[in-house]
Design a protein around this motif. Structure first.
Motif, PDB file in Angstrom:
ATOM      1  N   GLU A  51       0.823  -1.201   0.000  1.00 45.81           N
ATOM      2  CA  GLU A  51       0.000   0.000   0.000  1.00 45.81           C
ATOM      3  C   GLU A  51       0.863   1.260   0.000  1.00 45.81           C
ATOM      4  O   GLU A  51       1.933   1.274   0.605  1.00 45.81           O
ATOM      5  CB  GLU A  51      -0.901  -0.002   1.237  1.00 45.81           C
ATOM      6  CG  GLU A  51      -0.172   0.082   2.586  1.00 45.81           C
ATOM      7  CD  GLU A  51       0.330  -1.254   3.126  1.00 45.81           C
ATOM      8  OE1 GLU A  51       0.301  -2.240   2.373  1.00 45.81           O
ATOM      9  OE2 GLU A  51       0.761  -1.300   4.288  1.00 45.81           O
TER      10      GLU A  51
ATOM     11  N   HIS B 108      -7.773  -5.493  -1.029  1.00 50.37           N
ATOM     12  CA  HIS B 108      -7.060  -5.286   0.250  1.00 50.37           C
ATOM     13  C   HIS B 108      -6.236  -3.988   0.196  1.00 50.37           C
ATOM     14  O   HIS B 108      -6.373  -3.118   1.053  1.00 50.37           O
ATOM     15  CB  HIS B 108      -6.169  -6.503   0.517  1.00 50.37           C
ATOM     16  CG  HIS B 108      -5.299  -6.376   1.729  1.00 50.37           C
ATOM     17  ND1 HIS B 108      -5.595  -6.982   2.926  1.00 50.37           N
ATOM     18  CD2 HIS B 108      -4.133  -5.715   1.928  1.00 50.37           C
ATOM     19  CE1 HIS B 108      -4.661  -6.698   3.811  1.00 50.37           C
ATOM     20  NE2 HIS B 108      -3.753  -5.929   3.230  1.00 50.37           N
ATOM     21  N   GLU B 109      -5.401  -3.866  -0.820  1.00 46.55           N
ATOM     22  CA  GLU B 109      -4.482  -2.720  -0.869  1.00 46.55           C
ATOM     23  C   GLU B 109      -5.226  -1.399  -1.015  1.00 46.55           C
ATOM     24  O   GLU B 109      -4.813  -0.387  -0.451  1.00 46.55           O
ATOM     25  CB  GLU B 109      -3.464  -2.877  -2.010  1.00 46.55           C
ATOM     26  CG  GLU B 109      -2.586  -4.121  -1.936  1.00 46.55           C
ATOM     27  CD  GLU B 109      -1.815  -4.273  -0.624  1.00 46.55           C
ATOM     28  OE1 GLU B 109      -1.587  -3.263   0.065  1.00 46.55           O
ATOM     29  OE2 GLU B 109      -1.470  -5.418  -0.285  1.00 46.55           O
TER      30      GLU B 109
ATOM     31  N   HIS C 138      -6.415   0.094   2.140  1.00 42.28           N
ATOM     32  CA  HIS C 138      -5.342   0.750   2.896  1.00 42.28           C
ATOM     33  C   HIS C 138      -5.250   2.250   2.594  1.00 42.28           C
ATOM     34  O   HIS C 138      -4.599   2.988   3.339  1.00 42.28           O
ATOM     35  CB  HIS C 138      -3.993   0.126   2.549  1.00 42.28           C
ATOM     36  CG  HIS C 138      -3.653  -1.115   3.319  1.00 42.28           C
ATOM     37  ND1 HIS C 138      -3.846  -1.233   4.674  1.00 42.28           N
ATOM     38  CD2 HIS C 138      -3.088  -2.281   2.920  1.00 42.28           C
ATOM     39  CE1 HIS C 138      -3.412  -2.423   5.077  1.00 42.28           C
ATOM     40  NE2 HIS C 138      -2.953  -3.083   4.037  1.00 42.28           N
TER      41      HIS C 138
ATOM     42  N   GLU D  24      -3.822  -4.182   9.432  1.00 42.45           N
ATOM     43  CA  GLU D  24      -3.771  -5.250   8.418  1.00 42.45           C
ATOM     44  C   GLU D  24      -4.939  -6.227   8.532  1.00 42.45           C
ATOM     45  O   GLU D  24      -5.529  -6.606   7.537  1.00 42.45           O
ATOM     46  CB  GLU D  24      -2.450  -6.020   8.524  1.00 42.45           C
ATOM     47  CG  GLU D  24      -1.235  -5.251   8.020  1.00 42.45           C
ATOM     48  CD  GLU D  24      -1.306  -4.893   6.543  1.00 42.45           C
ATOM     49  OE1 GLU D  24      -2.176  -5.426   5.816  1.00 42.45           O
ATOM     50  OE2 GLU D  24      -0.499  -4.056   6.098  1.00 42.45           O
TER      51      GLU D  24
ATOM     52  N   TYR E   6      -2.889 -10.977  10.419  1.00 38.28           N
ATOM     53  CA  TYR E   6      -3.838 -10.886   9.286  1.00 38.28           C
ATOM     54  C   TYR E   6      -5.120 -11.687   9.573  1.00 38.28           C
ATOM     55  O   TYR E   6      -6.197 -11.098   9.659  1.00 38.28           O
ATOM     56  CB  TYR E   6      -3.178 -11.371   7.988  1.00 38.28           C
ATOM     57  CG  TYR E   6      -2.225 -10.374   7.362  1.00 38.28           C
ATOM     58  CD1 TYR E   6      -2.660  -9.493   6.377  1.00 38.28           C
ATOM     59  CD2 TYR E   6      -0.898 -10.319   7.747  1.00 38.28           C
ATOM     60  CE1 TYR E   6      -1.790  -8.583   5.785  1.00 38.28           C
ATOM     61  CE2 TYR E   6      -0.017  -9.415   7.170  1.00 38.28           C
ATOM     62  CZ  TYR E   6      -0.468  -8.553   6.192  1.00 38.28           C
ATOM     63  OH  TYR E   6       0.394  -7.647   5.614  1.00 38.28           O
TER      64      TYR E   6
HETATM   65 ZN    ZN Z   1      -2.106  -4.932   3.942  1.00 38.97          ZN
END
Ligand code: ZN
Ligand code: ZN
Length: 631
Positions: A283, A311-312, A315, A345, A418
């Motif tokens: 990210e 996911h990224e 961020h 995360e 995670y």
């Molecule tokens: Zn991440």
């Protein structure tokens, strides 16, 4: 201190002059330097990035020397890699050569102060030119790669900072090989080769791709520009247009939750490495690096890339802007220590999955099976009962892609933040929805955290807007949004190691939590995946029949109850037994063959499944629809 005051003070007694000298040095240190970074790559096959840093001190500054330092790690990946190990040919000269001219520069002596620091004296000049080379031959979200195909760099392993001047503005000029084009998350015009950054941190937060043949596809959401830059080392199979459309759906789903992001443009830098091993996601403030190991045409590769992107992109808000107090600005002389990576995360992992459902890319069944897998991973890890979510966050330097030369017991003692953070996010979200009858959710917690800590707090440092949060801040916000004191949850499941209340949480939205033994009996061993032919023990569970029998990692089990055992027939063999049965083993340890026996136990490994309750109340069904669709 102003220069007028300096004049007045210079007339007073010697003692004061001494004080001035000390004080004057400190002031001069605080004055910003003018720093220009240059990056060249004249021999791509050498994998050597050529770096030049020109530093000018203010005219009135009296500086003895400057320390140039290579970070020990870089943000987003918490293992220590000591980037200084790939630096070579560090040299220093007095003055700055005008561009495109030849000039003989007086060299300055260089002292290697420690493993990551080079010291250069000014010796009566006001400016210095530093050059060095940095080796990079890894395509990843942390390292850099230069070869005949491209340059892809992450600044942390390429650019040194000047100690005490990380906050000063810097510029970067890139000289790329002929025909190669440069792109990053701060590119504003075609053929741009020079950038201004407010500080070193932002420069290294701007990963850059340089190659002759990357492609770019653009789209707009809420008036913001999005660029998908793809560098494919394999066949795309015509799948890129669909990939662009699906990324747009993810952007819409995530901005629907957070509101429009504050940037004007954002760049997805995606590599399909097609090498079978390079795989990463990282990210950044206005971009992300995604690296997939296959070709876009390969089955499942587009889905993998979308999973990483969901996911990224989350961020953008959670960790790049709304951030734990320890995450920026950073001390690069030691690893980062934060208790909050389960939020930064883990909760991002939870939303990365949920958002693919909200974007219409995943079915309900796909989401529920993914969440079940995360619970299965957490609950079957012995480390889950030893390491809390906070301790896991603090252990990031050991577990986030760290390489260990020494044997460790981390497989039995640690759990990644995670999946641990993801299951905590799921349970918190559903509990809040239940407690408030659907009036609030974890979405509200995250939005209000972003508002309070990023948008509205005064800037605490030079690095970014707002200030970082502490775990206690999230705890308070959860209680506020839920309208109930939630400190017990944090005590037991965040700082403690108890299993979170899955049944209660899933029940709020009419889902049932089902546990089933994976095997009829417990042995407590799993095979070493590198040995396909023999059953070599890769892992022994503590407190298991195998541990009680004295079996060790590396033992080869030749016969199990008189039958030849292999990694493939192992699970089938277990079906012949029940807990309490005693089984004879023939084991090879080193050169020795031994006979022993093991008493099989009650099943320890469970499979977890989330399924719809047929008799769920209509209220619960309404909550489920709101959860899945983001209302
Ligand atoms: Zn991440
Ligand atoms: Zn590339």
């Amino acid at each position: 201190m102003t220069s007028n005051l300096r004049l007045v003070l210079s007339r007073v007694a010697g003692l004061f002059l001494l004080a001035l000298a000390v004080c004057g040095g400190a002031v001069a240190q605080d004055q910003p330097l003018r720093m220009k970074y240059w990056l060249a790559m004249s021999h791509p096959n050498s994998h050597l990035f050529e770096v030049k840093i020109e530093v000018e001190a203010p005219a009135n500054a009296k500086l003895d020397s400057l320390d140039f330092q290579m970070p020990k790690w870089s943000p987003g990946r918490y293992a220590v890699f000591d980037f200084a190990k790939n630096v070579q040919e560090f040299q220093a000269a007095a003055g700055i050569c005008p561009p495109k001219s030849r000039c003989d520069m007086a060299m300055r002596p260089v002292t290697r102060v420690d493993d990551q620091t080079w010291r250069v004296p000014f010796m009566n000049s006001q400016s210095l030119t530093i050059t060095y080379k940095a080796f990079g031959n890894d395509l990843s979200g942390t390292f850099s790669e230069l070869d005949s195909r491209h340059a892809n760099f992450n600044g942390g392993c390429v650019f040194m900072y000047v100690v005490n001047h990380k906050q000063d503005a810097v510029s970067l000029t890139i000289n790329q090989p002929k025909g190669w084009r440069i792109v990053n998350g701060r590119t504003e015009s075609k053929d741009q080769s020079e950038w201004q950054f407010p500080n070193w941190d932002i420069m290294t937060d701007t990963p850059t791709e340089i190659a002759p043949d990357w492609t770019e596809d653009d789209f707009i959401v809420d008036g913001k520009q999005y660029h998908l830059v793809v560098h494919s080392f394999g066949n795309e199979g015509g799948k890129r247009p669909a990939l662009v459309r699906d990324i747009e759906k993810i952007v819409k789903a995530e901005t629907a939750m957070w509101g429009a992001p504050e940037f004007d443009s954002y760049t997805f830098l995606v590599h399909f490495a097609n090498d079978g091993h390079s795989n990463d996601g990282m990210e950044h403030l206005t971009s992300t690096q995604i690296i997939e190991s296959g070709a876009l045409a390969d089955p499942g590769m587009s889905e993998d890339a979308l999973d990483a992107i969901a996911h990224e992109f989350f961020h953008v808000w959670n960790v790049k802007r709304l951030r734990p107090i320890e995450l920026g600005p950073w001390d690069f002389t030691r690893p980062a220590n934060t208790r909050s990576l389960w939020i930064a995360e883990g909760i991002t992992n939870y939303y990365g999955h949920l958002m693919q459902r909200r974007a219409g890319l995943w079915t309900d069944a796909k989401l529920l099976s993914t969440l079940s897998q995360q619970i299965t991973e957490v609950e079957n890890s012995p480390g889950s009962r030893l390491m809390s979510a906070e301790e896991s966050s603090l252990s990031a330097p050991f577990i986030d892609d760290a390489v260990h030369a020494q044997q460790t017991n981390l497989a039995n003692t640690s759990i990644s933040y995670y999946p641990k953070g993801e299951v905590l996010g799921l349970v918190l979200d559903l509990l809040i929805r239940g407690k408030t009858n659907g009036k609030a959710s974890l979405d509200d917690v995250m939005r209000r955290m972003y508002d309070e800590f990023y948008l509205k707090s005064p800037n605490a440092t030079y690095y970014l807007r707002g200030r970082g949060y502490k775990n206690e801040d999230l705890e308070q916000m959860v209680s506020q949004v839920a309208g109930a004191v939630m400190s017990d949850f944090f005590k037991r499941y965040v700082r403690g190691v108890e299993s979170p209340p899955y049944e209660e949480a899933l029940g709020q939205v009419g889902l049932r939590f089902v546990r089933e033994p994976r095997q009829p009996v417990a042995v407590g061993i799993s095979p070493d995946e590198n040995d396909k032919a023999n059953f070599t023990i890769g892992r022994v569970r503590p407190d298991s029949p195998a541990a009680d029998a004295g079996l060790e990692v590396g033992d080869k089990i030749l016969f199990f109850g008189g039958l030849k055992i292999t990694p493939t027939n192992f699970l089938k063999l277990l079906n012949r037994y029940k807990p309490g049965d005693r089984v004879a083993l023939i084991v090879q340890r080193g050169a020795r063959t031994m006979q022993t026996s093991i008493t099989l136990g009650e099943p320890q490994i469970l499979n977890y499944r989330i399924e719809e309750m047929k008799d769920a109340s209509s209220e619960a069904k309404v909550l489920r629809v709101a959860w899945l669709n983001g209302r």
